[in-house]
Design a protein around this motif. Structure first.
Motif, PDB file in Angstrom:
ATOM      1  N   GLY A  29       2.149   3.932 -22.678  1.00 10.53           N
ATOM      2  CA  GLY A  29       2.475   3.582 -24.055  1.00 10.53           C
ATOM      3  C   GLY A  29       1.306   3.854 -24.984  1.00 10.53           C
ATOM      4  O   GLY A  29       1.471   4.394 -26.079  1.00 10.53           O
ATOM      5  N   GLU A  30       0.103   3.484 -24.525  1.00 12.06           N
ATOM      6  CA  GLU A  30      -1.092   3.715 -25.338  1.00 12.06           C
ATOM      7  C   GLU A  30      -1.410   5.204 -25.475  1.00 12.06           C
ATOM      8  O   GLU A  30      -1.777   5.672 -26.555  1.00 12.06           O
ATOM      9  CB  GLU A  30      -2.282   2.987 -24.717  1.00 12.06           C
ATOM     10  CG  GLU A  30      -2.168   1.474 -24.786  1.00 12.06           C
ATOM     11  CD  GLU A  30      -3.229   0.764 -23.968  1.00 12.06           C
ATOM     12  OE1 GLU A  30      -4.210   1.393 -23.547  1.00 12.06           O
ATOM     13  OE2 GLU A  30      -3.063  -0.462 -23.745  1.00 12.06           O
ATOM     14  N   ALA A  31      -1.276   5.948 -24.392  1.00  9.06           N
ATOM     15  CA  ALA A  31      -1.657   7.371 -24.405  1.00  9.06           C
ATOM     16  C   ALA A  31      -0.609   8.266 -25.054  1.00  9.06           C
ATOM     17  O   ALA A  31      -0.963   9.231 -25.735  1.00  9.06           O
ATOM     18  CB  ALA A  31      -1.923   7.844 -22.978  1.00  9.06           C
ATOM     19  N   PHE A  32       0.664   7.972 -24.822  1.00 10.79           N
ATOM     20  CA  PHE A  32       1.723   8.887 -25.265  1.00 10.79           C
ATOM     21  C   PHE A  32       2.758   8.256 -26.181  1.00 10.79           C
ATOM     22  O   PHE A  32       3.686   8.925 -26.608  1.00 10.79           O
ATOM     23  CB  PHE A  32       2.462   9.461 -24.040  1.00 10.79           C
ATOM     24  CG  PHE A  32       1.567  10.103 -23.027  1.00 10.79           C
ATOM     25  CD1 PHE A  32       0.953  11.320 -23.293  1.00 10.79           C
ATOM     26  CD2 PHE A  32       1.331   9.497 -21.812  1.00 10.79           C
ATOM     27  CE1 PHE A  32       0.125  11.913 -22.356  1.00 10.79           C
ATOM     28  CE2 PHE A  32       0.507  10.080 -20.867  1.00 10.79           C
ATOM     29  CZ  PHE A  32      -0.099  11.294 -21.145  1.00 10.79           C
ATOM     30  N   GLY A  33       2.648   6.955 -26.427  1.00 13.57           N
ATOM     31  CA  GLY A  33       3.671   6.272 -27.212  1.00 13.57           C
ATOM     32  C   GLY A  33       4.944   6.025 -26.406  1.00 13.57           C
ATOM     33  O   GLY A  33       6.012   5.793 -26.963  1.00 13.57           O
ATOM     34  N   THR A  34       4.839   6.062 -25.091  1.00 15.35           N
ATOM     35  CA  THR A  34       5.994   5.882 -24.208  1.00 15.35           C
ATOM     36  C   THR A  34       6.542   4.469 -24.328  1.00 15.35           C
ATOM     37  O   THR A  34       5.800   3.499 -24.340  1.00 15.35           O
ATOM     38  CB  THR A  34       5.585   6.142 -22.745  1.00 15.35           C
ATOM     39  OG1 THR A  34       5.065   7.468 -22.647  1.00 15.35           O
ATOM     40  CG2 THR A  34       6.756   5.989 -21.800  1.00 15.35           C
ATOM     41  N   LYS A  35       7.864   4.380 -24.392  1.00 11.46           N
ATOM     42  CA  LYS A  35       8.549   3.096 -24.420  1.00 11.46           C
ATOM     43  C   LYS A  35       9.229   2.896 -23.060  1.00 11.46           C
ATOM     44  O   LYS A  35       9.851   3.820 -22.533  1.00 11.46           O
ATOM     45  CB  LYS A  35       9.588   3.072 -25.532  1.00 11.46           C
ATOM     46  CG  LYS A  35       8.961   3.160 -26.895  1.00 11.46           C
ATOM     47  CD  LYS A  35      10.008   3.096 -27.978  1.00 11.46           C
ATOM     48  CE  LYS A  35       9.298   3.050 -29.305  1.00 11.46           C
ATOM     49  NZ  LYS A  35       9.717   4.053 -30.221  1.00 11.46           N
ATOM     50  N   PRO A  36       9.121   1.699 -22.490  1.00 12.34           N
ATOM     51  CA  PRO A  36       9.745   1.447 -21.181  1.00 12.34           C
ATOM     52  C   PRO A  36      11.216   1.850 -21.116  1.00 12.34           C
ATOM     53  O   PRO A  36      11.673   2.365 -20.103  1.00 12.34           O
ATOM     54  CB  PRO A  36       9.572  -0.062 -20.985  1.00 12.34           C
ATOM     55  CG  PRO A  36       8.328  -0.378 -21.747  1.00 12.34           C
ATOM     56  CD  PRO A  36       8.381   0.521 -22.958  1.00 12.34           C
ATOM     57  N   LYS A  37      11.956   1.680 -22.201  1.00 11.57           N
ATOM     58  CA  LYS A  37      13.385   2.024 -22.198  1.00 11.57           C
ATOM     59  C   LYS A  37      13.621   3.523 -22.026  1.00 11.57           C
ATOM     60  O   LYS A  37      14.705   3.942 -21.645  1.00 11.57           O
ATOM     61  CB  LYS A  37      14.069   1.526 -23.465  1.00 11.57           C
ATOM     62  CG  LYS A  37      13.641   2.255 -24.719  1.00 11.57           C
ATOM     63  CD  LYS A  37      14.340   1.695 -25.950  1.00 11.57           C
ATOM     64  CE  LYS A  37      13.925   2.483 -27.159  1.00 11.57           C
ATOM     65  NZ  LYS A  37      14.961   3.280 -27.725  1.00 11.57           N
ATOM     66  N   ASP A  38      12.591   4.342 -22.292  1.00 16.19           N
ATOM     67  CA  ASP A  38      12.734   5.792 -22.173  1.00 16.19           C
ATOM     68  C   ASP A  38      12.316   6.324 -20.801  1.00 16.19           C
ATOM     69  O   ASP A  38      12.396   7.524 -20.569  1.00 16.19           O
ATOM     70  CB  ASP A  38      11.886   6.490 -23.247  1.00 16.19           C
ATOM     71  CG  ASP A  38      12.378   6.188 -24.646  1.00 16.19           C
ATOM     72  OD1 ASP A  38      13.599   5.967 -24.822  1.00 16.19           O
ATOM     73  OD2 ASP A  38      11.539   6.174 -25.567  1.00 16.19           O
ATOM     74  N   LEU A  39      11.858   5.458 -19.920  1.00 18.43           N
ATOM     75  CA  LEU A  39      11.320   5.910 -18.640  1.00 18.43           C
ATOM     76  C   LEU A  39      12.381   6.106 -17.566  1.00 18.43           C
ATOM     77  O   LEU A  39      13.373   5.391 -17.520  1.00 18.43           O
ATOM     78  CB  LEU A  39      10.298   4.897 -18.115  1.00 18.43           C
ATOM     79  CG  LEU A  39       9.014   4.772 -18.901  1.00 18.43           C
ATOM     80  CD1 LEU A  39       8.181   3.622 -18.358  1.00 18.43           C
ATOM     81  CD2 LEU A  39       8.235   6.068 -18.836  1.00 18.43           C
ATOM     82  N   CYS A  40      12.118   7.038 -16.712  1.00 17.19           N
ATOM     83  CA  CYS A  40      12.832   7.204 -15.456  1.00 17.19           C
ATOM     84  C   CYS A  40      11.794   6.852 -14.387  1.00 17.19           C
ATOM     85  O   CYS A  40      10.781   7.536 -14.266  1.00 17.19           O
ATOM     86  CB  CYS A  40      13.316   8.640 -15.299  1.00 17.19           C
ATOM     87  SG  CYS A  40      14.090   8.932 -13.699  1.00 17.19           S
ATOM     88  N   VAL A  41      12.001   5.764 -13.674  1.00 13.10           N
ATOM     89  CA  VAL A  41      10.991   5.230 -12.762  1.00 13.10           C
ATOM     90  C   VAL A  41      11.442   5.357 -11.315  1.00 13.10           C
ATOM     91  O   VAL A  41      12.598   5.088 -10.988  1.00 13.10           O
ATOM     92  CB  VAL A  41      10.722   3.744 -13.085  1.00 13.10           C
ATOM     93  CG1 VAL A  41       9.720   3.150 -12.135  1.00 13.10           C
ATOM     94  CG2 VAL A  41      10.257   3.588 -14.526  1.00 13.10           C
TER      95      VAL A  41
END
Length: 86
Positions: A29-41
């Motif tokens: 999130g800090e490095a790329f602005g990634t939001k947990p809802k957008d992840l494929c884990v």
């Protein structure tokens, strides 16, 4: 994918207790602005209870950090022994 980024971490038991997965997502999130809802884990293979026993202090560390899972930590299902929760 929203950001075309991959986060990869290895945690072991200590990293798991210290929430390495959560910290990896926060770093993305800090490095790329990634939001947990957008992840494929994906969570890769882990060692099983047949191959690895833990001491009481390790079980206690998990029980303290993950109180919602105390029953699973303290009374695991053992292959061939049926469900010990019933």
């Amino acid at each position: 994918p929203v950001h075309h980024a991959i986060g990869l971490s290895h945690s072991g038991w200590k990293g798991t207790v210290h929430r390495m997965g959560q910290k990896t997502i926060e770093a993305m999130g800090e490095a790329f602005g990634t939001k947990p809802k957008d992840l494929c884990v994906c969570i890769g293979p882990s060692i099983c209870r047949d191959c690895y026993e833990v001491s009481e202090d390790v079980a206690e560390a998990f029980a303290k950090e993950f109180p919602d899972n105390v029953r699973m930590i303290q009374h695991p299902v053992i292959p061939g022994m049926g469900n010990r929760f019933s």
